[in-house]
Design a protein around this motif. Structure first.
Motif, short mmCIF file in Angstrom:
data_model
loop_
_atom_site.label_atom_id
_atom_site.label_comp_id
_atom_site.label_asym_id
_atom_site.label_seq_id
_atom_site.Cartn_x
_atom_site.Cartn_y
_atom_site.Cartn_z
N ILE A 49 20.75 16.47 -4.04
CA ILE A 49 20.01 17.60 -3.46
C ILE A 49 18.73 17.86 -4.24
CG2 ILE A 49 20.09 20.10 -3.07
CD1 ILE A 49 23.10 19.70 -2.43
N PHE A 50 18.82 17.86 -5.57
CA PHE A 50 17.65 18.06 -6.42
C PHE A 50 16.59 16.98 -6.17
CE2 PHE A 50 15.37 17.21 -10.40
CZ PHE A 50 14.76 18.44 -10.59
N ALA A 51 17.04 15.72 -6.09
CA ALA A 51 16.10 14.61 -5.87
C ALA A 51 15.38 14.74 -4.54
CB ALA A 51 16.85 13.28 -5.94
N GLU A 52 16.11 15.10 -3.50
CA GLU A 52 15.48 15.24 -2.18
C GLU A 52 14.50 16.41 -2.14
OE1 GLU A 52 15.74 13.28 0.64
OE2 GLU A 52 16.66 11.90 -0.77
N VAL A 53 14.91 17.54 -2.69
CA VAL A 53 14.03 18.72 -2.67
C VAL A 53 12.76 18.45 -3.45
CG1 VAL A 53 13.82 21.12 -3.46
CG2 VAL A 53 15.86 20.38 -2.23
N THR A 54 12.88 17.86 -4.64
CA THR A 54 11.67 17.59 -5.43
C THR A 54 10.78 16.55 -4.74
OG1 THR A 54 12.91 16.00 -6.79
CG2 THR A 54 12.64 18.23 -7.66
#
Length: 83
Positions: A49-54
């Motif tokens: 989730i963090f990778a996609e959002v960033t």
């Protein structure tokens, strides 16, 4: 928007892409840590989730030219693999 604001946004965008890349690399490292299955699943989910959002925030900051370049690169690689 001044030139220094533009440079700051561009630097922030590339930094977010770097963070996204590091998060994706960490996804493949987490299973080898001494954690329970539930903890591994939670960490991997959070990292994805963090990778996609960033990544998407970086695309928003860097604009359409970068998005077009990413699409062109992926398209070229996919076309080469089909041939």
């Amino acid at each position: 928007m001044t030139l220094s604001d533009y440079r700051m946004l561009k630097t922030l965008g590339y930094g977010l892409i770097a963070l996204s890349t590091l998060a994706w690399i960490a996804v493949f490292i987490v299973p080898f840590l001494d954690l329970s299955v539930g903890q591994i699943a939670a960490f991997i989910t959070a990292l994805i989730i963090f990778a996609e959002v960033t990544f998407y925030l970086a695309i928003l900051l860097l604009g359409k030219p970068l998005w077009q370049k990413i699409k062109q690169t992926l398209s070229n690689k996919l076309n080469r693999s089909v041939d």
